[in-house]
Design an enzyme around this catalytic site. Structure first.
Site, mmCIF file in Angstrom:
data_model
loop_
_atom_site.group_PDB
_atom_site.id
_atom_site.type_symbol
_atom_site.label_atom_id
_atom_site.label_comp_id
_atom_site.label_asym_id
_atom_site.label_seq_id
_atom_site.Cartn_x
_atom_site.Cartn_y
_atom_site.Cartn_z
ATOM 1 N N GLN A 65 35.946 53.243 25.880
ATOM 2 C CA GLN A 65 35.197 54.357 26.459
ATOM 3 C C GLN A 65 35.983 55.078 27.548
ATOM 4 O O GLN A 65 35.907 56.303 27.664
ATOM 5 C CB GLN A 65 33.880 53.848 27.038
ATOM 6 C CG GLN A 65 32.924 53.327 25.974
ATOM 7 C CD GLN A 65 31.684 52.719 26.587
ATOM 8 O OE1 GLN A 65 30.953 53.384 27.308
ATOM 9 N NE2 GLN A 65 31.423 51.459 26.296
ATOM 10 N N ARG A 111 41.766 52.302 27.275
ATOM 11 C CA ARG A 111 41.285 52.251 25.881
ATOM 12 C C ARG A 111 39.764 52.424 25.879
ATOM 13 O O ARG A 111 39.141 52.650 26.916
ATOM 14 C CB ARG A 111 41.664 50.906 25.255
ATOM 15 C CG ARG A 111 40.904 49.755 25.893
ATOM 16 C CD ARG A 111 41.230 48.422 25.282
ATOM 17 N NE ARG A 111 40.307 47.404 25.742
ATOM 18 C CZ ARG A 111 40.443 46.105 25.515
ATOM 19 N NH1 ARG A 111 41.475 45.657 24.840
ATOM 20 N NH2 ARG A 111 39.538 45.253 25.958
ATOM 21 N N TYR A 152 26.238 39.215 33.230
ATOM 22 C CA TYR A 152 26.450 40.626 32.847
ATOM 23 C C TYR A 152 25.187 41.453 33.142
ATOM 24 O O TYR A 152 25.262 42.548 33.700
ATOM 25 C CB TYR A 152 26.801 40.682 31.357
ATOM 26 C CG TYR A 152 27.214 42.055 30.861
ATOM 27 C CD1 TYR A 152 28.473 42.569 31.157
ATOM 28 C CD2 TYR A 152 26.353 42.832 30.091
ATOM 29 C CE1 TYR A 152 28.860 43.828 30.695
ATOM 30 C CE2 TYR A 152 26.734 44.078 29.618
ATOM 31 C CZ TYR A 152 27.988 44.581 29.920
ATOM 32 O OH TYR A 152 28.360 45.822 29.453
HETATM 33 N N1 LIG Z 1 31.266 48.298 24.249
HETATM 34 C C1 LIG Z 1 29.985 48.180 24.476
HETATM 35 O O1 LIG Z 1 29.213 47.867 23.527
HETATM 36 C C2 LIG Z 1 29.388 48.467 25.824
HETATM 37 C C3 LIG Z 1 27.995 48.599 25.926
HETATM 38 C C4 LIG Z 1 27.431 48.883 27.148
HETATM 39 C C5 LIG Z 1 28.233 49.049 28.276
HETATM 40 N N2 LIG Z 1 29.584 48.903 28.164
HETATM 41 C C6 LIG Z 1 30.367 49.096 29.380
HETATM 42 O O2 LIG Z 1 31.231 50.190 29.179
HETATM 43 C C7 LIG Z 1 32.406 50.044 29.985
HETATM 44 C C8 LIG Z 1 33.649 50.256 29.136
HETATM 45 O O3 LIG Z 1 33.695 49.229 28.151
HETATM 46 P P1 LIG Z 1 34.471 49.349 26.763
HETATM 47 O O4 LIG Z 1 33.473 49.088 25.711
HETATM 48 O O5 LIG Z 1 35.282 50.581 26.717
HETATM 49 O O6 LIG Z 1 35.396 48.024 26.895
HETATM 50 P P2 LIG Z 1 36.958 47.793 26.693
HETATM 51 O O7 LIG Z 1 37.161 46.339 26.973
HETATM 52 O O8 LIG Z 1 37.379 48.320 25.387
HETATM 53 O O9 LIG Z 1 37.625 48.671 27.845
HETATM 54 C C9 LIG Z 1 37.464 48.337 29.206
HETATM 55 C C10 LIG Z 1 38.738 48.688 29.957
HETATM 56 O O10 LIG Z 1 38.522 48.335 31.332
HETATM 57 C C11 LIG Z 1 39.679 47.677 31.810
HETATM 58 N N3 LIG Z 1 39.319 46.778 32.898
HETATM 59 C C12 LIG Z 1 38.512 45.693 32.844
HETATM 60 N N4 LIG Z 1 38.476 45.098 34.034
HETATM 61 C C13 LIG Z 1 39.273 45.822 34.861
HETATM 62 C C14 LIG Z 1 39.622 45.720 36.220
HETATM 63 N N5 LIG Z 1 39.189 44.715 36.987
HETATM 64 N N6 LIG Z 1 40.436 46.649 36.756
HETATM 65 C C15 LIG Z 1 40.898 47.679 36.003
HETATM 66 N N7 LIG Z 1 40.617 47.815 34.703
HETATM 67 C C16 LIG Z 1 39.807 46.898 34.147
HETATM 68 C C17 LIG Z 1 40.232 46.923 30.600
HETATM 69 O O11 LIG Z 1 41.600 46.599 30.778
HETATM 70 C C18 LIG Z 1 39.955 47.897 29.470
HETATM 71 O O12 LIG Z 1 41.026 48.769 29.252
HETATM 72 C C19 LIG Z 1 32.291 48.660 30.622
HETATM 73 O O13 LIG Z 1 31.804 48.773 31.940
HETATM 74 C C20 LIG Z 1 31.287 47.954 29.742
HETATM 75 O O14 LIG Z 1 30.619 46.907 30.423
HETATM 76 C C21 LIG Z 1 30.169 48.603 26.964
#
Ligand SMILES: NC(=O)c1ccc[n+]([C@@H]2O[C@H](COP(=O)([O-])OP(=O)(O)OC[C@H]3O[C@@H](n4cnc5c(N)ncnc54)[C@H](O)[C@@H]3O)[C@@H](O)[C@H]2O)c1
Length: 272
Positions: free
Chosen positions: A19, A17, A169
């Site tokens: 990104q 899901r 984080y």
């Molecule tokens: N959403 C934001 O505002 C934001 C901002 C900066 C950076 N990020 C980074 O972007 C990346 C993606 O985040 P997102 O916003 O899509 O979050 P999200 O929670 O919507 O998606 C993250 C996905 O990673 C999977 N995941 C988490 N831990 C896991 C593991 N140990 N093994 C396998 N899968 C795992 C989850 O099941 C989930 O499907 C992350 O690294 C997050 O830290 C997010």
């Protein structure tokens, strides 16, 4: 879409899901086949809903709709053997590996004195060791292909400047930034580029559930720090597809001389 990734194969973590799904769909729509991994089950510590196997299946459906192939695995990035197996299956199916997008991560807003040993460990294990495992599981396959390649580590604005009330984080995402720079130096001789991407706020399920209340609560302990994340651009936050556009560029030959770089897609929020 351009077809600039025709013939390439990309391995993406956290692809169920948010990104990760956007990366899978964007890269496929530009011609790449996809190896998609996600835990797709309960995440430790987080205040938002976890992804499900149905979410991962939906990513597969969306990729297949583009006409490209996808192999999925319900695997935890903390499990190196599981990741190696997923990559192996993908390479057997598609015949090669060109790119890695280490995207899986978790985020937990807590004041420094609320962070438990377990919470610190889980954030570091997933965001740092999980990212390292993802690279280790696929890098040799890219090198052995002899065609070069591109590795993208998804860090955060918190990998460039402090994110208040997230010491674990922030530490983890700074570690990812350093990991990308160090890997870029060693992989350069194989024409394998390594870059980190630094999203600011992105509209994904990570921001759902109790996350907004959690953030409000910790910022109330020192409201002055709210200003630290202010963006320059009026939209305030990005969509997952905005980050995917940058990842796609980094994987393409359009970025063939970009390595060891930190690419912020943060509407300017890390500039001050
Ligand atoms: N959403 C934001 O505002 C934001 C901002 C900066 C950076 N990020 C980074 O972007 C990346 C993606 O985040 P997102 O916003 O899509 O979050 P999200 O929670 O919507 O998606 C993250 C996905 O990673 C999977 N995941 C988490 N831990 C896991 C593991 N140990 N093994 C396998 N899968 C795992 C989850 O099941 C989930 O499907 C992350 O690294 C997050 O830290 C997010």
């Amino acid at each position: 879409m351009s077809g600039r990734l025709n013939g390439k194969v990309a391995f993406i973590t956290g692809a169920a899901r948010g990104q990760g799904r956007a990366h899978a769909v964007r890269l496929a729509s530009e011609g790449a086949d996809i190896i998609a991994v996600d835990l797709a089950g309960p995440l430790p510590q987080v205040q938002y809903e976890s992804a499900t196997p149905d979410d991962l299946a939906e990513t597969a459906r969306l990729v297949e709709q583009t006409g490209r192939g996808i192999v999925t695995a319900q695997t935890d990035t903390r499990d190196l053997d599981g990741l190696r197996k997923a990559v192996q299956e993908g390479v057997e199916t598609f015949g090669r590996l060109d790119a890695i997008v280490a995207n899986a991560g978790i985020c937990v807003p807590e004041t420094w004195d609320e962070i438990t040993p377990e919470s610190f460990r889980d954030v570091m294990d997933i965001n740092v060791t999980g990212t390292w495992n993802t690279v280790v599981a696929g890098a040799q396959q890219i090198i052995d292909g002899g065609r070069g390649g591109s590795i993208v580590l998804i860090s955060s604005a918190a990998g460039l400047k402090p994110q208040p009330f997230m010491v674990h984080y922030t530490a983890s995402k700074h570690a990812v930034t350093g990991m990308a720079r160090a890997l870029a130096a060693e992989f350069g001789k194989h024409s394998v580029r390594v870059n980190s991407v630094h999203p600011g706020a992105v509209d994904t399920p990570m921001g759902g559930g109790d996350m907004v209340n959690g953030l409000r609560r910790v910022f109330a302990t020192n409201p002055q720090l709210t200003q630290m994340n202010a963006p320059f651009l009026p939209e305030g936050h990005a969509e997952p597809e905005d980050i995917a556009a940058t990842v796609s560029w980094l994987i393409s030959d359009d970025a063939r001389f970009v390595t060891g770089a930190q690419i912020a897609v943060d509407l300017g929020s890390t500039q001050y």
